[in-house]
Design an enzyme around this catalytic site. Structure first.
Site, mmCIF file in Angstrom:
data_model
loop_
_atom_site.group_PDB
_atom_site.id
_atom_site.type_symbol
_atom_site.label_atom_id
_atom_site.label_comp_id
_atom_site.label_asym_id
_atom_site.label_seq_id
_atom_site.Cartn_x
_atom_site.Cartn_y
_atom_site.Cartn_z
ATOM 1 N N GLN A 125 8.153 -10.885 10.818
ATOM 2 C CA GLN A 125 7.632 -9.852 9.914
ATOM 3 C C GLN A 125 6.370 -9.258 10.529
ATOM 4 O OE1 GLN A 125 5.486 -9.893 5.688
ATOM 5 N NE2 GLN A 125 7.634 -10.441 5.466
ATOM 6 N N TYR A 184 -1.555 -14.439 -1.206
ATOM 7 C CA TYR A 184 -1.793 -13.291 -2.086
ATOM 8 C C TYR A 184 -2.345 -13.760 -3.435
ATOM 9 C CZ TYR A 184 1.245 -11.000 1.384
ATOM 10 O OH TYR A 184 1.809 -10.537 2.545
ATOM 11 N N TYR A 239 6.394 -4.606 7.534
ATOM 12 C CA TYR A 239 5.439 -4.612 6.406
ATOM 13 C C TYR A 239 4.517 -3.400 6.488
ATOM 14 C CZ TYR A 239 1.525 -7.033 9.028
ATOM 15 O OH TYR A 239 0.518 -7.400 9.886
ATOM 16 N N THR A 275 4.381 -7.677 -2.468
ATOM 17 C CA THR A 275 3.562 -8.123 -3.616
ATOM 18 C C THR A 275 2.082 -8.315 -3.275
ATOM 19 O OG1 THR A 275 3.960 -10.471 -3.177
ATOM 20 C CG2 THR A 275 5.522 -9.361 -4.658
ATOM 21 N N TRP A 276 1.665 -7.833 -2.093
ATOM 22 C CA TRP A 276 0.259 -8.009 -1.726
ATOM 23 C C TRP A 276 -0.617 -7.305 -2.763
ATOM 24 C CZ3 TRP A 276 -2.499 -5.878 3.281
ATOM 25 C CH2 TRP A 276 -3.633 -6.658 3.530
ATOM 26 N N ASP A 326 9.029 -10.086 -1.424
ATOM 27 C CA ASP A 326 8.203 -10.711 -0.390
ATOM 28 C C ASP A 326 6.849 -11.087 -0.976
ATOM 29 O OD1 ASP A 326 7.605 -11.029 2.717
ATOM 30 O OD2 ASP A 326 5.856 -10.091 1.792
ATOM 31 N N LEU A 333 4.230 1.996 4.392
ATOM 32 C CA LEU A 333 3.577 3.240 3.971
ATOM 33 C C LEU A 333 2.079 3.202 4.245
ATOM 34 C CD1 LEU A 333 5.425 3.575 0.535
ATOM 35 C CD2 LEU A 333 5.919 4.843 2.645
HETATM 36 P P1 NAP Z 1 2.815 -0.533 1.609
HETATM 37 O O1 NAP Z 1 3.911 -1.156 0.845
HETATM 38 O O2 NAP Z 1 3.129 0.216 2.834
HETATM 39 O O3 NAP Z 1 1.956 0.413 0.670
HETATM 40 C C1 NAP Z 1 1.610 0.045 -0.635
HETATM 41 C C2 NAP Z 1 0.933 1.237 -1.292
HETATM 42 O O4 NAP Z 1 1.844 2.328 -1.285
HETATM 43 C C3 NAP Z 1 0.580 0.993 -2.738
HETATM 44 O O5 NAP Z 1 -0.656 1.601 -2.967
HETATM 45 C C4 NAP Z 1 1.678 1.699 -3.527
HETATM 46 O O6 NAP Z 1 1.213 2.214 -4.748
HETATM 47 C C5 NAP Z 1 2.008 2.836 -2.593
HETATM 48 N N1 NAP Z 1 3.407 3.290 -2.715
HETATM 49 C C6 NAP Z 1 4.525 2.543 -2.808
HETATM 50 N N2 NAP Z 1 5.618 3.322 -2.885
HETATM 51 C C7 NAP Z 1 5.170 4.615 -2.841
HETATM 52 C C8 NAP Z 1 5.799 5.873 -2.895
HETATM 53 N N3 NAP Z 1 7.128 5.984 -3.021
HETATM 54 N N4 NAP Z 1 5.022 6.988 -2.811
HETATM 55 C C9 NAP Z 1 3.672 6.894 -2.675
HETATM 56 N N5 NAP Z 1 3.022 5.718 -2.622
HETATM 57 C C10 NAP Z 1 3.765 4.586 -2.704
HETATM 58 O O7 NAP Z 1 1.709 -1.619 2.023
HETATM 59 P P2 NAP Z 1 1.596 -3.195 1.895
HETATM 60 O O8 NAP Z 1 1.527 -3.618 0.473
HETATM 61 O O9 NAP Z 1 0.493 -3.575 2.818
HETATM 62 O O10 NAP Z 1 2.931 -3.739 2.593
HETATM 63 C C11 NAP Z 1 4.112 -4.052 1.874
HETATM 64 C C12 NAP Z 1 4.280 -5.551 1.738
HETATM 65 O O11 NAP Z 1 4.368 -6.177 3.012
HETATM 66 C C13 NAP Z 1 3.081 -6.264 1.094
HETATM 67 O O12 NAP Z 1 2.965 -6.022 -0.276
HETATM 68 C C14 NAP Z 1 3.353 -7.681 1.494
HETATM 69 O O13 NAP Z 1 4.360 -8.251 0.683
HETATM 70 C C15 NAP Z 1 3.833 -7.489 2.938
HETATM 71 N N6 NAP Z 1 2.749 -7.613 3.937
HETATM 72 C C16 NAP Z 1 2.809 -8.642 4.852
HETATM 73 C C17 NAP Z 1 1.800 -8.814 5.776
HETATM 74 C C18 NAP Z 1 1.867 -9.950 6.767
HETATM 75 O O14 NAP Z 1 0.845 -10.253 7.411
HETATM 76 N N7 NAP Z 1 2.997 -10.583 6.909
HETATM 77 C C19 NAP Z 1 0.700 -7.909 5.826
HETATM 78 C C20 NAP Z 1 0.686 -6.858 4.910
HETATM 79 C C21 NAP Z 1 1.713 -6.709 3.999
HETATM 80 P P3 NAP Z 1 1.526 1.534 -6.198
HETATM 81 O O15 NAP Z 1 1.409 0.046 -6.020
HETATM 82 O O16 NAP Z 1 0.492 2.128 -7.077
HETATM 83 O O17 NAP Z 1 2.911 1.929 -6.609
#
Ligand code: NAP
Length: 282
Positions: free
Chosen positions: A163, A53, A191, A19-20, A48, A194
């Site tokens: 995580q 956020y 996390y 949900t970031w 998550d 992608l």
């Molecule tokens: P991610 O999920 O790897 O990538 C998100 C991006 O990928 C968004 O732009 C999304 O687009 C796109 N996407 C999603 N599914 C797709 C698909 N099937 N094909 C093409 N593009 C796709 O990156 P993230 O948000 O950084 O990481 C995921 C989660 O991990 C976060 O949201 C958060 O909850 C958690 N996180 C935790 C930490 C930590 O420090 N603990 C750090 C970073 C992240 P759309 O939204 O337009 O669909």
């Protein structure tokens, strides 16, 4: 949904929704709620989030998405390091619970290590668990030495997950952190599976070998990147998606079975680490 067991014995789904950046733009809020609901309809019930956020805005989005269906959801939230002392954590957790509209959080994580002594943070987490405010607790962005130190402390044996950033392009944890967590039966939540930054995500998803594997399976490159993580033991994967097509693709990635040839080609394109490297972080 396939689950794995936390050290406490509770089951956790292996695929979740991140949900970031949700809750930041008022115009997007309904789309974000709808995306999380669609994911839940498809069986992706782990969500998550974090107090960080959108300054609590993402937790509010999650609260709206799970309205009337709390029992289906597995909620993960994170506390800021500067709130991770005895008094601060209790107040932070209460605020998160209010925004989530829930009486408990399934898994509560220290977002990253800060200045508060780990022993105090673990004591505060254990107290929240005892009080029933959280069901399990864990850490995030901990490298091997942090894990070793934390697990030696009172309450450290209860650490349920770590995580960390993990995807095809960021394989550093395979050197020591991932094997260590596996030996101790502490699941790793991957996390940014992608790559969240657009330029890095393009670099990942435009990789010719990744695209070739995707073509063979008639799926997208993103789905292969997720399937590569999902096939591994003791890994939970939490892509964030607002586009409903992405939500559906991510759910479908669970059903992809990679062959030995696929894995070989992916190893050639994205090599595993050959030495210890510092933990990558967002
Ligand atoms: P991610 O999920 O790897 O990538 C998100 C991006 O990928 C968004 O732009 C999304 O687009 C796109 N996407 C999603 N599914 C797709 C698909 N099937 N094909 C093409 N593009 C796709 O990156 P993230 O948000 O950084 O990481 C995921 C989660 O991990 C976060 O949201 C958060 O909850 C958690 N996180 C935790 C930490 C930590 O420090 N603990 C750090 C970073 C992240 P759309 O939204 O337009 O669909």
């Amino acid at each position: 949904m396939k689950t794995l067991l936390l050290p406490s014995g509770s089951a956790i789904p292996i695929l979740g929704q991140g949900t970031w950046y949700m809750g930041e733009d008022p115009v997007q809020k309904q789309r974000e709620i709808d995306a999380l609901r669609l994911g839940m309809d498809l069986g992706i019930t782990l969500i998550d989030t974090a107090e960080m956020y959108a300054d609590g805005g993402a937790e509010e989005i999650v609260g709206k998405a799970i309205l009337g269906r709390r029992s289906e959801a597995f909620l993960v939230s994170k506390v800021y390091p500067h709130n991770a002392d005895r008094r601060g954590m209790q107040a932070a957790c209460e605020r998160s619970l209010r925004r989530l509209g829930s009486e408990y959080i399934d898994l509560y994580l220290l977002h990253w290590r800060g200045a508060v002594p780990l022993a105090e943070t673990l004591e505060a987490l254990a107290a929240l668990k005892k009080a029933g405010k959280i069901r399990d607790f864990g850490v995030s962005n901990f490298d091997s030495s942090d894990m070793l130190e934390a697990c030696e402390l009172p309450g450290g044996e209860q650490i349920a997950v770590n995580q960390v950033l993990y995807n095809l392009m960021r394989r550093g944890i395979e050197w020591d952190l991932l094997p260590w967590c596996r030996r101790r039966s502490v699941p790793v939540m991957a996390y940014s599976p992608l790559e969240s930054a657009a330029s890095e995500q393009r670099r990942l998803l435009n990789n010719p070998q990744l695209k070739a594997v995707a073509r063979r399976h008639e799926v997208s490159a993103a789905q292969i990147a997720l399937a590569w993580l999902l096939r591994q033991e003791q890994i939970i994967v939490i892509p964030k998606a607002v586009d409903p097509l992405h939500v559906r693709e991510n759910r479908a990635a669970l059903d992809i079975v990679l062959t030995a040839q696929d894995l070989l080609e992916l190893d050639q394109a994205f090599s595993p680490p050959l030495r210890s490297i510092p933990l990558a972080m967002r």
